[in-house]
Design an enzyme around this catalytic site. Structure first.
Site, PDB file in Angstrom:
ATOM      1  N   ARG A  30      -1.594 -14.625   1.692  1.00 18.67           N
ATOM      2  CA  ARG A  30      -2.785 -15.426   1.915  1.00 18.67           C
ATOM      3  C   ARG A  30      -2.844 -16.719   1.061  1.00 18.67           C
ATOM      4  O   ARG A  30      -2.281 -16.663  -0.134  1.00 18.67           O
ATOM      5  CB  ARG A  30      -3.933 -14.740   1.509  1.00 18.67           C
ATOM      6  CG  ARG A  30      -4.113 -13.424   2.667  1.00 18.67           C
ATOM      7  CD  ARG A  30      -5.688 -12.719   2.577  1.00 18.67           C
ATOM      8  NE  ARG A  30      -5.628 -11.456   3.324  1.00 18.67           N
ATOM      9  CZ  ARG A  30      -5.524 -11.533   4.659  1.00 18.67           C
ATOM     10  NH1 ARG A  30      -5.751 -12.645   5.154  1.00 18.67           N
ATOM     11  NH2 ARG A  30      -5.525 -10.419   5.706  1.00 18.67           N
ATOM     12  N   ASP A  31      -3.330 -17.675   1.939  1.00 22.32           N
ATOM     13  CA  ASP A  31      -3.620 -19.159   1.186  1.00 22.32           C
ATOM     14  C   ASP A  31      -4.672 -18.935   0.153  1.00 22.32           C
ATOM     15  O   ASP A  31      -5.689 -18.533   0.553  1.00 22.32           O
ATOM     16  CB  ASP A  31      -3.893 -20.119   2.151  1.00 22.32           C
ATOM     17  CG  ASP A  31      -3.561 -21.591   1.610  1.00 22.32           C
ATOM     18  OD1 ASP A  31      -4.493 -21.969   0.604  1.00 22.32           O
ATOM     19  OD2 ASP A  31      -2.853 -22.305   2.066  1.00 22.32           O
ATOM     20  N   ILE A  32      -4.369 -19.373  -1.134  1.00 23.30           N
ATOM     21  CA  ILE A  32      -5.377 -19.298  -2.008  1.00 23.30           C
ATOM     22  C   ILE A  32      -6.448 -20.443  -1.906  1.00 23.30           C
ATOM     23  O   ILE A  32      -7.622 -20.368  -2.591  1.00 23.30           O
ATOM     24  CB  ILE A  32      -4.854 -19.593  -3.721  1.00 23.30           C
ATOM     25  CG1 ILE A  32      -4.255 -21.069  -3.738  1.00 23.30           C
ATOM     26  CG2 ILE A  32      -3.896 -18.528  -3.881  1.00 23.30           C
ATOM     27  CD1 ILE A  32      -3.730 -21.430  -5.362  1.00 23.30           C
ATOM     28  N   ASN A  88       4.349 -28.662   8.079  1.00 20.96           N
ATOM     29  CA  ASN A  88       4.407 -30.050   7.654  1.00 20.96           C
ATOM     30  C   ASN A  88       5.825 -30.353   7.159  1.00 20.96           C
ATOM     31  O   ASN A  88       6.286 -29.468   6.542  1.00 20.96           O
ATOM     32  CB  ASN A  88       3.384 -30.126   6.777  1.00 20.96           C
ATOM     33  CG  ASN A  88       1.838 -29.772   7.067  1.00 20.96           C
ATOM     34  OD1 ASN A  88       1.691 -30.157   8.166  1.00 20.96           O
ATOM     35  ND2 ASN A  88       1.076 -29.196   6.350  1.00 20.96           N
ATOM     36  N   GLU A  96       3.164 -30.362   0.715  1.00 20.01           N
ATOM     37  CA  GLU A  96       3.071 -30.526  -0.718  1.00 20.01           C
ATOM     38  C   GLU A  96       3.705 -29.713  -1.447  1.00 20.01           C
ATOM     39  O   GLU A  96       4.217 -30.012  -2.539  1.00 20.01           O
ATOM     40  CB  GLU A  96       1.471 -29.737  -0.677  1.00 20.01           C
ATOM     41  CG  GLU A  96       0.474 -30.883  -0.286  1.00 20.01           C
ATOM     42  CD  GLU A  96      -0.909 -30.309  -0.303  1.00 20.01           C
ATOM     43  OE1 GLU A  96      -1.253 -29.067  -0.983  1.00 20.01           O
ATOM     44  OE2 GLU A  96      -1.881 -30.921  -0.061  1.00 20.01           O
ATOM     45  N   VAL A  97       4.183 -28.337  -0.989  1.00 19.12           N
ATOM     46  CA  VAL A  97       5.195 -27.462  -1.591  1.00 19.12           C
ATOM     47  C   VAL A  97       6.473 -27.578  -0.742  1.00 19.12           C
ATOM     48  O   VAL A  97       6.687 -27.575   0.185  1.00 19.12           O
ATOM     49  CB  VAL A  97       4.783 -26.037  -1.450  1.00 19.12           C
ATOM     50  CG1 VAL A  97       6.091 -25.404  -2.436  1.00 19.12           C
ATOM     51  CG2 VAL A  97       3.458 -25.929  -2.443  1.00 19.12           C
ATOM     52  N   HIS A 101       7.172 -23.914   5.173  1.00 21.87           N
ATOM     53  CA  HIS A 101       5.985 -22.936   5.075  1.00 21.87           C
ATOM     54  C   HIS A 101       5.338 -22.930   6.484  1.00 21.87           C
ATOM     55  O   HIS A 101       5.198 -24.458   6.849  1.00 21.87           O
ATOM     56  CB  HIS A 101       5.254 -22.591   3.932  1.00 21.87           C
ATOM     57  CG  HIS A 101       4.800 -23.804   3.472  1.00 21.87           C
ATOM     58  ND1 HIS A 101       5.239 -24.985   2.917  1.00 21.87           N
ATOM     59  CD2 HIS A 101       3.380 -24.424   3.596  1.00 21.87           C
ATOM     60  CE1 HIS A 101       4.567 -25.880   2.485  1.00 21.87           C
ATOM     61  NE2 HIS A 101       3.263 -25.374   3.013  1.00 21.87           N
ATOM     62  N   MET A 102       5.064 -21.951   7.003  1.00 25.46           N
ATOM     63  CA  MET A 102       4.140 -21.885   8.105  1.00 25.46           C
ATOM     64  C   MET A 102       2.736 -21.618   7.708  1.00 25.46           C
ATOM     65  O   MET A 102       2.643 -20.579   7.137  1.00 25.46           O
ATOM     66  CB  MET A 102       4.807 -21.061   9.349  1.00 25.46           C
ATOM     67  CG  MET A 102       4.070 -21.075  10.693  1.00 25.46           C
ATOM     68  SD  MET A 102       4.762 -19.579  11.706  1.00 25.46           S
ATOM     69  CE  MET A 102       6.375 -20.831  12.110  1.00 25.46           C
ATOM     70  N   HIS A 103       1.723 -22.297   8.257  1.00 24.70           N
ATOM     71  CA  HIS A 103       0.499 -21.743   8.216  1.00 24.70           C
ATOM     72  C   HIS A 103      -0.086 -21.177   9.556  1.00 24.70           C
ATOM     73  O   HIS A 103       0.117 -21.483  10.294  1.00 24.70           O
ATOM     74  CB  HIS A 103      -0.643 -23.143   7.828  1.00 24.70           C
ATOM     75  CG  HIS A 103      -0.324 -23.813   6.815  1.00 24.70           C
ATOM     76  ND1 HIS A 103      -1.011 -23.594   5.789  1.00 24.70           N
ATOM     77  CD2 HIS A 103       0.600 -24.856   6.619  1.00 24.70           C
ATOM     78  CE1 HIS A 103      -0.589 -24.656   4.743  1.00 24.70           C
ATOM     79  NE2 HIS A 103       0.566 -25.507   5.292  1.00 24.70           N
TER      80      HIS A 103
END
Length: 116
Positions: A30-32, A88, A96-97, A101-103
């Site tokens: 889970r995204d923080i 992204n 950003e990182v 990664h896939m949201h």
């Protein structure tokens, strides 16, 4: 060689994260800072900095990211109403990182595709 990221430490469980799925190829947590009721990041366990760095050997892990997204969308109860998958690439793409990664985002109407 790519530099280790915070995601590398999450994969190894060296820092806490709400991991919702993990196998030999991918980890999902889970995204923080969630942007919707369901906001999960799905990452390859192998450090691949950007989409531009994906190689032919990475096709299996990339496919796994999508099958895990499908599974998690169902698990979250957002598969029928709909969700968004976002990746992204580099600064102008909003990355950003530098560990691809896939949201997986859903749980409410998400609005327009591009946001300022």
């Amino acid at each position: 060689m790519a530099e280790e990221t915070i995601f590398s430490k999450i994969i190894r469980k060296e820092i806490p994260a709400d991991i919702v799925y993990q196998d030999d190829l991918v980890t999902a947590f889970r995204d923080i800072n969630p942007r919707a009721p369901s906001h999960i990041l799905i990452i390859p366990n192998k450090l691949i900095p950007t989409v531009n760095d994906i190689e032919q050997d990475d096709e299996i892990v990339m496919g796994r990211m999508f099958t895990v997204a499908k599974k998690l969308a169902k698990q979250e109860g957002i598969d029928q109403q709909g969700y968004r998958l976002i990746m992204n690439c580099n600064a102008h793409g909003g990355q950003e990182v530098y560990h691809i990664h896939m949201h997986l985002v859903g749980g409410r109407p998400l609005g327009p595709m591009l946001m300022s």
